[in-house]
Design a protein around this motif. Sequence first.
Motif, PDB file in Angstrom:
ATOM      1  N   ARG A 169      51.873  33.321  43.315  1.00  0.00           N
ATOM      2  CA  ARG A 169      51.325  32.635  44.573  1.00  0.00           C
ATOM      3  C   ARG A 169      51.305  30.991  44.374  1.00  0.00           C
ATOM      4  O   ARG A 169      51.181  30.586  42.981  1.00  0.00           O
ATOM      5  CB  ARG A 169      49.674  33.096  44.333  1.00  0.00           C
ATOM      6  N   THR A 192      54.654  32.251  38.603  1.00  0.00           N
ATOM      7  CA  THR A 192      53.347  32.841  39.425  1.00  0.00           C
ATOM      8  C   THR A 192      53.875  33.186  40.607  1.00  0.00           C
ATOM      9  O   THR A 192      55.041  32.907  41.234  1.00  0.00           O
ATOM     10  CB  THR A 192      52.560  31.545  39.635  1.00  0.00           C
ATOM     11  N   SER A 200      46.081  31.082  34.741  1.00  0.00           N
ATOM     12  CA  SER A 200      45.033  30.362  35.245  1.00  0.00           C
ATOM     13  C   SER A 200      45.658  29.137  35.691  1.00  0.00           C
ATOM     14  O   SER A 200      46.614  28.705  35.535  1.00  0.00           O
ATOM     15  CB  SER A 200      43.933  30.322  34.260  1.00  0.00           C
ATOM     16  N   ASN A 201      45.022  28.487  36.722  1.00  0.00           N
ATOM     17  CA  ASN A 201      45.494  27.230  37.223  1.00  0.00           C
ATOM     18  C   ASN A 201      45.508  26.257  36.088  1.00  0.00           C
ATOM     19  O   ASN A 201      46.488  25.178  36.022  1.00  0.00           O
ATOM     20  CB  ASN A 201      44.447  26.671  38.119  1.00  0.00           C
ATOM     21  N   GLY A 206      52.099  35.278  32.654  1.00  0.00           N
ATOM     22  CA  GLY A 206      50.673  35.467  32.620  1.00  0.00           C
ATOM     23  C   GLY A 206      50.223  36.958  32.299  1.00  0.00           C
ATOM     24  O   GLY A 206      51.119  37.891  32.089  1.00  0.00           O
ATOM     25  N   ARG A 207      49.045  37.192  32.409  1.00  0.00           N
ATOM     26  CA  ARG A 207      48.303  38.454  32.104  1.00  0.00           C
ATOM     27  C   ARG A 207      48.812  39.524  33.161  1.00  0.00           C
ATOM     28  O   ARG A 207      48.996  39.243  34.289  1.00  0.00           O
ATOM     29  CB  ARG A 207      46.631  38.313  32.447  1.00  0.00           C
ATOM     30  N   GLU A 208      48.862  40.655  32.899  1.00  0.00           N
ATOM     31  CA  GLU A 208      49.141  41.691  33.455  1.00  0.00           C
ATOM     32  C   GLU A 208      48.841  41.821  35.108  1.00  0.00           C
ATOM     33  O   GLU A 208      49.056  42.210  36.134  1.00  0.00           O
ATOM     34  CB  GLU A 208      49.038  43.069  33.032  1.00  0.00           C
ATOM     35  N   ARG A 209      47.267  41.645  34.891  1.00  0.00           N
ATOM     36  CA  ARG A 209      46.561  41.845  36.281  1.00  0.00           C
ATOM     37  C   ARG A 209      46.469  40.591  37.007  1.00  0.00           C
ATOM     38  O   ARG A 209      46.263  40.583  38.182  1.00  0.00           O
ATOM     39  CB  ARG A 209      45.148  42.405  35.776  1.00  0.00           C
ATOM     40  N   VAL A 210      46.037  39.656  36.244  1.00  0.00           N
ATOM     41  CA  VAL A 210      45.615  38.169  37.273  1.00  0.00           C
ATOM     42  C   VAL A 210      46.810  37.075  36.876  1.00  0.00           C
ATOM     43  O   VAL A 210      46.256  35.916  37.421  1.00  0.00           O
ATOM     44  CB  VAL A 210      44.224  37.892  36.777  1.00  0.00           C
ATOM     45  N   GLY A 211      47.871  37.236  36.077  1.00  0.00           N
ATOM     46  CA  GLY A 211      48.742  35.868  35.836  1.00  0.00           C
ATOM     47  C   GLY A 211      48.110  34.909  35.035  1.00  0.00           C
ATOM     48  O   GLY A 211      47.133  34.931  34.368  1.00  0.00           O
ATOM     49  N   SER A 253      53.890  42.277  43.863  1.00  0.00           N
ATOM     50  CA  SER A 253      53.589  42.285  42.338  1.00  0.00           C
ATOM     51  C   SER A 253      54.923  42.855  41.601  1.00  0.00           C
ATOM     52  O   SER A 253      55.535  43.853  41.850  1.00  0.00           O
ATOM     53  CB  SER A 253      52.415  43.547  42.057  1.00  0.00           C
ATOM     54  N   ARG A 264      49.783  27.538  44.102  1.00  0.00           N
ATOM     55  CA  ARG A 264      48.622  26.947  43.332  1.00  0.00           C
ATOM     56  C   ARG A 264      47.976  25.601  43.614  1.00  0.00           C
ATOM     57  O   ARG A 264      47.103  25.253  43.159  1.00  0.00           O
ATOM     58  CB  ARG A 264      49.091  26.867  41.858  1.00  0.00           C
TER      59      ARG A 264
END
Length: 264
Positions: free
Chosen positions: A91, A89, A129-130, A122-127, A150, A93
């Motif tokens: 960022r 990640t 989830s918590n 994670g996903r390309e756009r949002v990584g 990024s 958390r």
Amino acid sequence: MAETTEIPRDDTPAVILVEPQLAENIGMTARAMANFGLSDLRLVAPKNGWPKKGVREAASGATHVLDGARVYATVPEAIADLNFLLATTARERGQMKRVFAPDAAMAELVSRAGQRVGVMFGRERVGLSNDEVSFADAIVTFPVSPDFPSLNLAQAVLLVGYEWRKASGRAVLPFEGAMIAPPASRAALLSLFESLESALAGAGFYPPEKREIIARNMRDMLHRMAMTEQDVRTLRGALRALSRRRGEPSESERMVENGDGAAR
């Protein structure tokens, strides 16, 4: 040139991609994995199904990774057999987990010999989830510039794969840059110094009061080059050519004039 495939080993970490969207990213991830000897690719609910058009082309020959890829409906299914899991990640958390840089993270995986380990992306756009991060034992994040943090999905896998290969002791360079020719002998260097200093003196290069200082500086400079016998021969040949161009006697002619015998 024929491609060779490194035989997978059971202690390599799994790479888990959660809901990857683009075929290019999955293909380039497979390529990055193959670069560093990883082969356990797991896809969680890839967008628009699997396999994807264009994924094999993006893999640039790493088709053995794609052929062995396993598809899961959920993250818990994809990680069920793992003993230790890292989540990537960019960022913070707010979870009470250890945070590793890639090199320390891969050292941790290597230290867990005999365990099944994996790294989740994670996903390309949002990584991730918590909730998905909460499934992991620890977090991996990258020391990127805060002005542009990024990372492309395949780039992140590449960095992790590189650090894992170093930590596991498999990072052996494919070739060495050892010197093929032997270093120049002291006699050859002294002869070069003499030829160079004579040529420069003949060209009026030295101010009379600084000749000795400049000559010493040039010798030091040539020593730092760690020249080979071939280097010395090449430079002496260049000096002879320059002397002939100016109409000066060659080194062998000067030796004969001075009674030094035939050129060596």
